[in-house]
Motif scaffolding. Structure first.
Motif, PDB file in Angstrom:
ATOM      1  N   LEU A   1      38.767  23.255  34.552  1.00  0.00           N
ATOM      2  CA  LEU A   1      39.780  23.238  33.449  1.00  0.00           C
ATOM      3  C   LEU A   1      39.200  22.996  32.011  1.00  0.00           C
ATOM      4  O   LEU A   1      40.069  23.428  31.225  1.00  0.00           O
ATOM      5  N   VAL A   2      38.031  22.729  31.888  1.00  0.00           N
ATOM      6  CA  VAL A   2      37.503  22.434  30.705  1.00  0.00           C
ATOM      7  C   VAL A   2      36.150  23.161  30.718  1.00  0.00           C
ATOM      8  O   VAL A   2      35.252  23.100  31.455  1.00  0.00           O
ATOM      9  N   GLU A   3      35.511  23.191  29.530  1.00  0.00           N
ATOM     10  CA  GLU A   3      34.134  23.511  29.062  1.00  0.00           C
ATOM     11  C   GLU A   3      33.549  22.143  28.462  1.00  0.00           C
ATOM     12  O   GLU A   3      34.366  21.782  27.381  1.00  0.00           O
ATOM     13  N   TYR A   4      32.296  21.912  28.798  1.00  0.00           N
ATOM     14  CA  TYR A   4      32.040  20.318  28.382  1.00  0.00           C
ATOM     15  C   TYR A   4      30.560  20.221  28.208  1.00  0.00           C
ATOM     16  O   TYR A   4      29.949  20.441  29.076  1.00  0.00           O
ATOM     17  N   GLU A   5      30.208  19.781  26.775  1.00  0.00           N
ATOM     18  CA  GLU A   5      28.888  19.382  26.797  1.00  0.00           C
ATOM     19  C   GLU A   5      28.747  18.210  25.961  1.00  0.00           C
ATOM     20  O   GLU A   5      29.480  17.980  24.983  1.00  0.00           O
ATOM     21  N   ARG A   6      27.991  17.616  26.496  1.00  0.00           N
ATOM     22  CA  ARG A   6      28.127  15.962  26.161  1.00  0.00           C
ATOM     23  C   ARG A   6      28.435  15.924  24.532  1.00  0.00           C
ATOM     24  O   ARG A   6      29.103  15.068  23.887  1.00  0.00           O
ATOM     25  N   TYR A   7      27.366  16.582  23.477  1.00  0.00           N
ATOM     26  CA  TYR A   7      27.620  16.472  22.101  1.00  0.00           C
ATOM     27  C   TYR A   7      28.496  17.152  21.611  1.00  0.00           C
ATOM     28  O   TYR A   7      28.450  17.211  20.345  1.00  0.00           O
ATOM     29  N   ARG A   8      29.090  18.083  22.123  1.00  0.00           N
ATOM     30  CA  ARG A   8      30.051  18.936  21.402  1.00  0.00           C
ATOM     31  C   ARG A   8      31.609  18.890  21.854  1.00  0.00           C
ATOM     32  O   ARG A   8      32.294  19.376  21.544  1.00  0.00           O
ATOM     33  N   GLY A   9      31.734  17.931  22.797  1.00  0.00           N
ATOM     34  CA  GLY A   9      33.119  17.631  23.467  1.00  0.00           C
ATOM     35  C   GLY A   9      33.648  18.449  24.401  1.00  0.00           C
ATOM     36  O   GLY A   9      33.045  19.436  24.941  1.00  0.00           O
ATOM     37  N   ALA A  10      34.894  18.568  24.890  1.00  0.00           N
ATOM     38  CA  ALA A  10      35.575  19.429  25.711  1.00  0.00           C
ATOM     39  C   ALA A  10      36.330  20.158  25.047  1.00  0.00           C
ATOM     40  O   ALA A  10      37.039  19.986  24.257  1.00  0.00           O
TER      41      ALA A  10
ATOM     42  N   LEU B   1      39.474  23.675  26.587  1.00  0.00           N
ATOM     43  CA  LEU B   1      40.296  23.995  27.637  1.00  0.00           C
ATOM     44  C   LEU B   1      39.801  25.182  28.050  1.00  0.00           C
ATOM     45  O   LEU B   1      39.656  26.382  27.108  1.00  0.00           O
ATOM     46  N   THR B   2      39.568  25.737  29.323  1.00  0.00           N
ATOM     47  CA  THR B   2      39.485  27.035  29.767  1.00  0.00           C
ATOM     48  C   THR B   2      40.760  27.490  29.740  1.00  0.00           C
ATOM     49  O   THR B   2      41.874  27.006  29.325  1.00  0.00           O
ATOM     50  N   GLU B   3      40.862  28.859  29.968  1.00  0.00           N
ATOM     51  CA  GLU B   3      42.204  29.577  29.997  1.00  0.00           C
ATOM     52  C   GLU B   3      42.930  28.749  31.105  1.00  0.00           C
ATOM     53  O   GLU B   3      44.011  28.684  30.741  1.00  0.00           O
ATOM     54  N   GLU B   4      42.472  28.422  32.113  1.00  0.00           N
ATOM     55  CA  GLU B   4      43.357  27.721  33.257  1.00  0.00           C
ATOM     56  C   GLU B   4      43.732  26.232  32.626  1.00  0.00           C
ATOM     57  O   GLU B   4      44.892  25.755  32.918  1.00  0.00           O
ATOM     58  N   GLY B   5      42.936  25.741  31.990  1.00  0.00           N
ATOM     59  CA  GLY B   5      43.113  24.402  31.660  1.00  0.00           C
ATOM     60  C   GLY B   5      44.367  24.396  30.542  1.00  0.00           C
ATOM     61  O   GLY B   5      45.115  23.501  30.461  1.00  0.00           O
ATOM     62  N   LEU B   6      44.036  25.284  29.500  1.00  0.00           N
ATOM     63  CA  LEU B   6      45.072  25.742  28.639  1.00  0.00           C
ATOM     64  C   LEU B   6      46.607  26.073  29.253  1.00  0.00           C
ATOM     65  O   LEU B   6      47.510  25.239  28.749  1.00  0.00           O
ATOM     66  N   SER B   7      46.746  26.697  30.239  1.00  0.00           N
ATOM     67  CA  SER B   7      47.642  27.042  30.819  1.00  0.00           C
ATOM     68  C   SER B   7      48.470  25.783  31.479  1.00  0.00           C
ATOM     69  O   SER B   7      49.721  25.437  31.142  1.00  0.00           O
ATOM     70  N   GLU B   8      47.796  24.981  32.050  1.00  0.00           N
ATOM     71  CA  GLU B   8      48.102  23.652  32.591  1.00  0.00           C
ATOM     72  C   GLU B   8      48.667  22.851  31.637  1.00  0.00           C
ATOM     73  O   GLU B   8      49.604  22.276  31.481  1.00  0.00           O
ATOM     74  N   ALA B   9      47.824  22.931  30.381  1.00  0.00           N
ATOM     75  CA  ALA B   9      48.284  21.781  29.361  1.00  0.00           C
ATOM     76  C   ALA B   9      49.778  22.407  28.701  1.00  0.00           C
ATOM     77  O   ALA B   9      50.538  21.455  28.328  1.00  0.00           O
ATOM     78  N   LEU B  10      49.778  23.792  28.547  1.00  0.00           N
ATOM     79  CA  LEU B  10      51.061  24.227  28.054  1.00  0.00           C
ATOM     80  C   LEU B  10      52.113  24.067  28.914  1.00  0.00           C
ATOM     81  O   LEU B  10      53.351  24.019  28.445  1.00  0.00           O
ATOM     82  N   ARG B  11      51.840  24.073  30.358  1.00  0.00           N
ATOM     83  CA  ARG B  11      52.953  23.801  31.244  1.00  0.00           C
ATOM     84  C   ARG B  11      53.729  22.377  31.039  1.00  0.00           C
ATOM     85  O   ARG B  11      55.099  22.166  30.893  1.00  0.00           O
ATOM     86  N   LEU B  12      52.699  21.731  30.880  1.00  0.00           N
ATOM     87  CA  LEU B  12      53.014  20.068  30.680  1.00  0.00           C
ATOM     88  C   LEU B  12      53.879  19.788  29.204  1.00  0.00           C
ATOM     89  O   LEU B  12      55.000  19.229  29.236  1.00  0.00           O
ATOM     90  N   VAL B  13      53.311  20.519  28.403  1.00  0.00           N
ATOM     91  CA  VAL B  13      54.038  20.580  27.022  1.00  0.00           C
ATOM     92  C   VAL B  13      55.423  21.181  27.014  1.00  0.00           C
ATOM     93  O   VAL B  13      56.372  20.602  26.394  1.00  0.00           O
ATOM     94  N   ARG B  14      55.444  22.210  27.636  1.00  0.00           N
ATOM     95  CA  ARG B  14      56.745  22.812  27.845  1.00  0.00           C
ATOM     96  C   ARG B  14      57.823  21.863  28.361  1.00  0.00           C
ATOM     97  O   ARG B  14      58.991  21.596  27.891  1.00  0.00           O
ATOM     98  N   ARG B  15      57.292  21.214  29.743  1.00  0.00           N
ATOM     99  CA  ARG B  15      58.157  20.382  30.315  1.00  0.00           C
ATOM    100  C   ARG B  15      58.623  19.100  29.434  1.00  0.00           C
ATOM    101  O   ARG B  15      59.874  18.573  29.370  1.00  0.00           O
ATOM    102  N   HIS B  16      57.678  18.722  28.680  1.00  0.00           N
ATOM    103  CA  HIS B  16      57.921  17.583  28.000  1.00  0.00           C
ATOM    104  C   HIS B  16      58.761  17.788  26.828  1.00  0.00           C
ATOM    105  O   HIS B  16      59.625  17.111  26.609  1.00  0.00           O
ATOM    106  N   ARG B  17      58.615  18.740  26.219  1.00  0.00           N
ATOM    107  CA  ARG B  17      59.425  19.085  24.991  1.00  0.00           C
ATOM    108  C   ARG B  17      61.130  19.501  25.271  1.00  0.00           C
ATOM    109  O   ARG B  17      62.092  19.320  24.668  1.00  0.00           O
ATOM    110  N   LEU B  18      61.101  20.177  26.641  1.00  0.00           N
ATOM    111  CA  LEU B  18      62.530  20.653  26.880  1.00  0.00           C
ATOM    112  C   LEU B  18      63.177  19.357  27.727  1.00  0.00           C
ATOM    113  O   LEU B  18      64.224  18.822  27.042  1.00  0.00           O
ATOM    114  N   ILE B  19      62.419  18.362  28.293  1.00  0.00           N
ATOM    115  CA  ILE B  19      63.106  16.928  28.872  1.00  0.00           C
ATOM    116  C   ILE B  19      63.624  16.350  27.468  1.00  0.00           C
ATOM    117  O   ILE B  19      64.638  15.616  27.551  1.00  0.00           O
ATOM    118  N   GLU B  20      62.629  16.254  26.339  1.00  0.00           N
ATOM    119  CA  GLU B  20      62.969  15.313  25.346  1.00  0.00           C
ATOM    120  C   GLU B  20      64.262  15.807  24.502  1.00  0.00           C
ATOM    121  O   GLU B  20      65.235  15.178  24.356  1.00  0.00           O
TER     122      GLU B  20
END
Ligand code: ZN
Length: 229
Positions: free
Chosen positions: A58-67, A69-88
């Motif tokens: 779900l992410v690419e991560y290197e200790r000194y560069r941070g994390a 999102l991979t394409e799949e991670g981004l889709s999951e994040a946007l799926r939750l963001v969509r839910r969150h904002r529709l619910i609000e």
């Protein structure tokens, strides 16, 4: 087909991390510190979770560069963001919640509802593209059009601007809501004090509002033009 489907919904904790990375990275990499602050957890937990998310693809991560999102991670994040904002939007427009109450409730509900529920909700609401704070709602295919907004404090004196988005902080929302400084409102920028970042604006009723730097930085606008409208 035996109908066996792998449940794709990540645990709420995984989801919260993906959203936090998405929110703090803005297209780049999110640092351990940013995510730790956003989720109020200690940096060591974040480092562990980054490694776990990397293991899940779900992410690419290197200790000194941070994390980031991979394409799949981004889709999951946007799926939750969509839910969150529709619910609000639903809580505000249909259940009588106040502007400053919706975020916390949506944080809980977004982990409880299904994709099916989310799409029914979108239908009921007429497929809105922005939530009550003015944040864009990712579309059903999980894309998000880029927006070109800037903080109010970067406006020129005399410029007319439209409030497009305000920060989700409950205190800020209550304060801005009381003054009617909400998405959709047009303002004229009266003064921008370079020294301390204080901004004075005039609303459509001719009322002047003097906003401290923290408040001014919580309001994102787009230019409408110059002069009185
Ligand atoms: Zn929210």
């Amino acid at each position: 087909m035996d109908g066996a489907t792998i449940p794709r919904s990540p645990s709420s904790s995984v989801g919260d991390y993906l959203k936090a990375i998405w929110e703090s990275a803005e297209g780049g990499a999110a640092s351990t510190k940013d995510v730790a602050e956003r989720l109020s957890v200690n940096p060591a937990s974040v480092t562990n979770m980054f490694a776990r998310l990397r293991g899940m693809g779900l992410v690419e991560y290197e200790r000194y560069r941070g994390a980031s999102l991979t394409e799949e991670g981004l889709s999951e994040a946007l799926r939750l963001v969509r839910r969150h904002r529709l619910i609000e939007t639903f809580l505000l427009d249909h259940l009588g919640y106040s502007w400053e109450e919706v975020h916390e409730e949506a944080e809980k509900l977004e982990h409880a509802v299904s994709d099916r529920f989310t799409e029914r909700l979108a239908e009921l609401l007429g497929h809105p593209d922005h939530d009550p704070h003015g944040d864009p709602i990712p579309s059903a295919d999980l894309s998000l059009a880029p927006e070109d907004l800037r903080p109010l404090g970067e406006s020129a004196v005399g410029e007319r601007v439209r409030v497009c988005r305000v920060s989700e902080d409950a205190g800020v929302l209550a304060h801005l809501g009381e003054r009617g400084l909400v998405p959709g409102e047009e303002l004229r920028v009266q003064e921008v004090r370079v020294l301390d970042g204080v901004v004075t604006v005039e609303d459509k009723d001719g009322v002047f509002h003097t906003l401290g730097p923290a408040l001014a930085a919580s309001i994102f606008v787009e230019p409408v033009g110059y002069g009185m409208g």
